[in-house]
Design a protein around this motif. Structure first.
Motif, PDB file in Angstrom:
ATOM      1  N   UNK A   7       0.813  -1.221   0.000  1.00 21.32           N
ATOM      2  CA  UNK A   7       0.000   0.000   0.000  1.00 21.32           C
ATOM      3  C   UNK A   7       0.845   1.270   0.000  1.00 21.32           C
ATOM      4  N   UNK A   8       2.134   1.161   0.319  1.00 25.28           N
ATOM      5  CA  UNK A   8       2.977   2.350   0.326  1.00 25.28           C
ATOM      6  C   UNK A   8       3.553   2.659  -1.053  1.00 25.28           C
ATOM      7  N   UNK A   9       3.173   1.887  -2.071  1.00 22.57           N
ATOM      8  CA  UNK A   9       3.610   2.142  -3.450  1.00 22.57           C
ATOM      9  C   UNK A   9       2.638   3.117  -4.091  1.00 22.57           C
ATOM     10  N   UNK A  10       3.173   4.222  -4.605  1.00 26.55           N
ATOM     11  CA  UNK A  10       2.362   5.228  -5.290  1.00 26.55           C
ATOM     12  C   UNK A  10       2.657   5.141  -6.785  1.00 26.55           C
ATOM     13  N   UNK A  11       1.608   5.102  -7.577  1.00 24.56           N
ATOM     14  CA  UNK A  11       1.765   4.986  -9.027  1.00 24.56           C
ATOM     15  C   UNK A  11       1.501   6.344  -9.666  1.00 24.56           C
ATOM     16  N   UNK A  12       2.432   6.767 -10.517  1.00 22.46           N
ATOM     17  CA  UNK A  12       2.273   7.986 -11.296  1.00 22.46           C
ATOM     18  C   UNK A  12       2.162   7.539 -12.747  1.00 22.46           C
ATOM     19  N   UNK A  13       0.991   7.726 -13.332  1.00 27.18           N
ATOM     20  CA  UNK A  13       0.781   7.275 -14.710  1.00 27.18           C
ATOM     21  C   UNK A  13       1.277   8.323 -15.693  1.00 27.18           C
ATOM     22  N   UNK A  14       2.031   7.864 -16.672  1.00 24.52           N
ATOM     23  CA  UNK A  14       2.512   8.712 -17.756  1.00 24.52           C
ATOM     24  C   UNK A  14       2.230   7.971 -19.063  1.00 24.52           C
ATOM     25  N   UNK A  15       2.051   8.702 -20.176  1.00 20.83           N
ATOM     26  CA  UNK A  15       1.744   8.017 -21.430  1.00 20.83           C
ATOM     27  C   UNK A  15       2.871   7.106 -21.910  1.00 20.83           C
ATOM     28  N   UNK A  16       4.093   7.451 -21.527  1.00 19.40           N
ATOM     29  CA  UNK A  16       5.267   6.688 -21.951  1.00 19.40           C
ATOM     30  C   UNK A  16       6.388   6.977 -20.962  1.00 19.40           C
ATOM     31  N   UNK A  17       7.190   5.969 -20.629  1.00 18.24           N
ATOM     32  CA  UNK A  17       8.302   6.208 -19.718  1.00 18.24           C
ATOM     33  C   UNK A  17       9.302   7.198 -20.312  1.00 18.24           C
ATOM     34  N   UNK A  39       8.312   1.371 -14.946  1.00 18.56           N
ATOM     35  CA  UNK A  39       7.831   0.163 -15.613  1.00 18.56           C
ATOM     36  C   UNK A  39       7.471   0.552 -17.041  1.00 18.56           C
ATOM     37  N   UNK A  40       8.321   0.158 -17.977  1.00 19.35           N
ATOM     38  CA  UNK A  40       8.122   0.540 -19.371  1.00 19.35           C
ATOM     39  C   UNK A  40       7.830  -0.646 -20.262  1.00 19.35           C
ATOM     40  N   UNK A  41       7.540  -0.337 -21.506  1.00 17.62           N
ATOM     41  CA  UNK A  41       7.272  -1.375 -22.507  1.00 17.62           C
ATOM     42  C   UNK A  41       8.494  -2.269 -22.680  1.00 17.62           C
ATOM     43  N   UNK A  42       8.259  -3.446 -23.215  1.00 19.69           N
ATOM     44  CA  UNK A  42       9.361  -4.335 -23.551  1.00 19.69           C
ATOM     45  C   UNK A  42      10.228  -3.653 -24.604  1.00 19.69           C
ATOM     46  N   UNK A  43      11.544  -3.899 -24.527  1.00 21.22           N
ATOM     47  CA  UNK A  43      12.445  -3.274 -25.504  1.00 21.22           C
ATOM     48  C   UNK A  43      12.063  -3.722 -26.908  1.00 21.22           C
ATOM     49  N   UNK A  44      12.011  -2.751 -27.818  1.00 18.97           N
ATOM     50  CA  UNK A  44      11.625  -3.016 -29.189  1.00 18.97           C
ATOM     51  C   UNK A  44      10.128  -2.984 -29.426  1.00 18.97           C
ATOM     52  N   UNK A  45       9.338  -2.808 -28.355  1.00 16.75           N
ATOM     53  CA  UNK A  45       7.883  -2.802 -28.487  1.00 16.75           C
ATOM     54  C   UNK A  45       7.250  -1.527 -27.932  1.00 16.75           C
ATOM     55  N   UNK A  46       8.026  -0.458 -27.853  1.00 16.60           N
ATOM     56  CA  UNK A  46       7.502   0.809 -27.331  1.00 16.60           C
ATOM     57  C   UNK A  46       6.480   1.385 -28.305  1.00 16.60           C
ATOM     58  N   UNK A  47       5.339   1.769 -27.781  1.00 16.17           N
ATOM     59  CA  UNK A  47       4.299   2.373 -28.614  1.00 16.17           C
ATOM     60  C   UNK A  47       4.756   3.711 -29.191  1.00 16.17           C
ATOM     61  N   UNK A  75      18.420   2.834  -5.475  1.00 19.37           N
ATOM     62  CA  UNK A  75      17.102   3.400  -5.167  1.00 19.37           C
ATOM     63  C   UNK A  75      16.232   3.584  -6.408  1.00 19.37           C
ATOM     64  N   UNK A  76      16.831   3.475  -7.598  1.00 16.14           N
ATOM     65  CA  UNK A  76      16.065   3.644  -8.825  1.00 16.14           C
ATOM     66  C   UNK A  76      16.365   2.490  -9.769  1.00 16.14           C
ATOM     67  N   UNK A  77      15.315   1.973 -10.398  1.00 16.64           N
ATOM     68  CA  UNK A  77      15.450   0.864 -11.347  1.00 16.64           C
ATOM     69  C   UNK A  77      14.488   1.076 -12.505  1.00 16.64           C
ATOM     70  N   UNK A  78      14.808   0.433 -13.610  1.00 16.15           N
ATOM     71  CA  UNK A  78      13.945   0.442 -14.803  1.00 16.15           C
ATOM     72  C   UNK A  78      13.629  -1.001 -15.133  1.00 16.15           C
ATOM     73  N   UNK A  79      12.366  -1.306 -15.320  1.00 17.15           N
ATOM     74  CA  UNK A  79      11.928  -2.649 -15.686  1.00 17.15           C
ATOM     75  C   UNK A  79      11.104  -2.561 -16.963  1.00 17.15           C
ATOM     76  N   UNK A  80      11.325  -3.514 -17.846  1.00 22.31           N
ATOM     77  CA  UNK A  80      10.549  -3.589 -19.082  1.00 22.31           C
ATOM     78  C   UNK A  80       9.592  -4.766 -18.966  1.00 22.31           C
ATOM     79  N   UNK A  81       8.333  -4.494 -19.207  1.00 25.57           N
ATOM     80  CA  UNK A  81       7.313  -5.542 -19.125  1.00 25.57           C
ATOM     81  C   UNK A  81       6.121  -5.160 -19.984  1.00 25.57           C
ATOM     82  N   UNK A  82       5.351  -6.147 -20.347  1.00 22.41           N
ATOM     83  CA  UNK A  82       4.154  -5.868 -21.142  1.00 22.41           C
ATOM     84  C   UNK A  82       2.984  -5.590 -20.205  1.00 22.41           C
ATOM     85  N   UNK A  83       1.920  -5.062 -20.742  1.00 28.66           N
ATOM     86  CA  UNK A  83       0.743  -4.764 -19.924  1.00 28.66           C
ATOM     87  C   UNK A  83       0.077  -6.043 -19.418  1.00 28.66           C
TER      88      UNK A  83
END
Length: 125
Positions: A7-17, A39-47, A75-83
């Motif tokens: 519950x302590x995770x806050x999500x900030x929605x953006x159209x694209x990372x 949390x961004x799109x899989x590499x090579x599959x960015x909209x 303290x900062x990481x980038x992860x690629x995953x699909x929806x």
């Protein structure tokens, strides 16, 4: 399907990372979050073609800055995953929360309302 993440995770929605710039990430730390992961799109599959690659470079840059000032680049990481990987998203949220708790807040700051941060929180963009 309901995702189960801390519950302590806050999500900030953006159209694209790719729209997340260094200043936004640094302001999150200034407001007191323990950690940030993008949390961004899989590499090579960015909209938006290469937005996730730009975000990855920015995360690497901010990691270096955090190391320089002594806060720790972990303290900062980038992860690629699909929806379709909602369970993976929740798993990463739990991992980042566990990993960031020992560090404590990046900066104690009263009345910080920009991100609606409470104590011991992580931010997802």
């Amino acid at each position: 399907m309901r995702l189960n993440y801390p519950s302590n995770v806050k999500i900030v929605k953006v159209p694209c990372t790719g729209r997340v710039d260094n200043l936004l990430i640094l302001k999150a730390f200034e407001s007191g979050v323990d950690g940030v992961y993008l949390a961004g799109c899989l590499e090579g599959e960015c909209h938006f073609l290469k937005g996730n690659l730009r975000a990855k470079k920015r995360v690497q840059y901010v990691k270096g800055l955090l190391e320089e000032v002594g806060l720790g680049g972990g303290r900062i990481e980038m992860y690629n995953m699909s929806s379709a990987q909602g369970q993976r998203f929740a798993e990463i949220a739990r991992e980042m929360t566990e990993k960031s708790e020992p560090w404590g807040r990046a900066r104690q700051r009263k009345n910080s309302k920009e991100f609606g941060v409470q104590s011991s929180e992580s931010l997802v963009m």
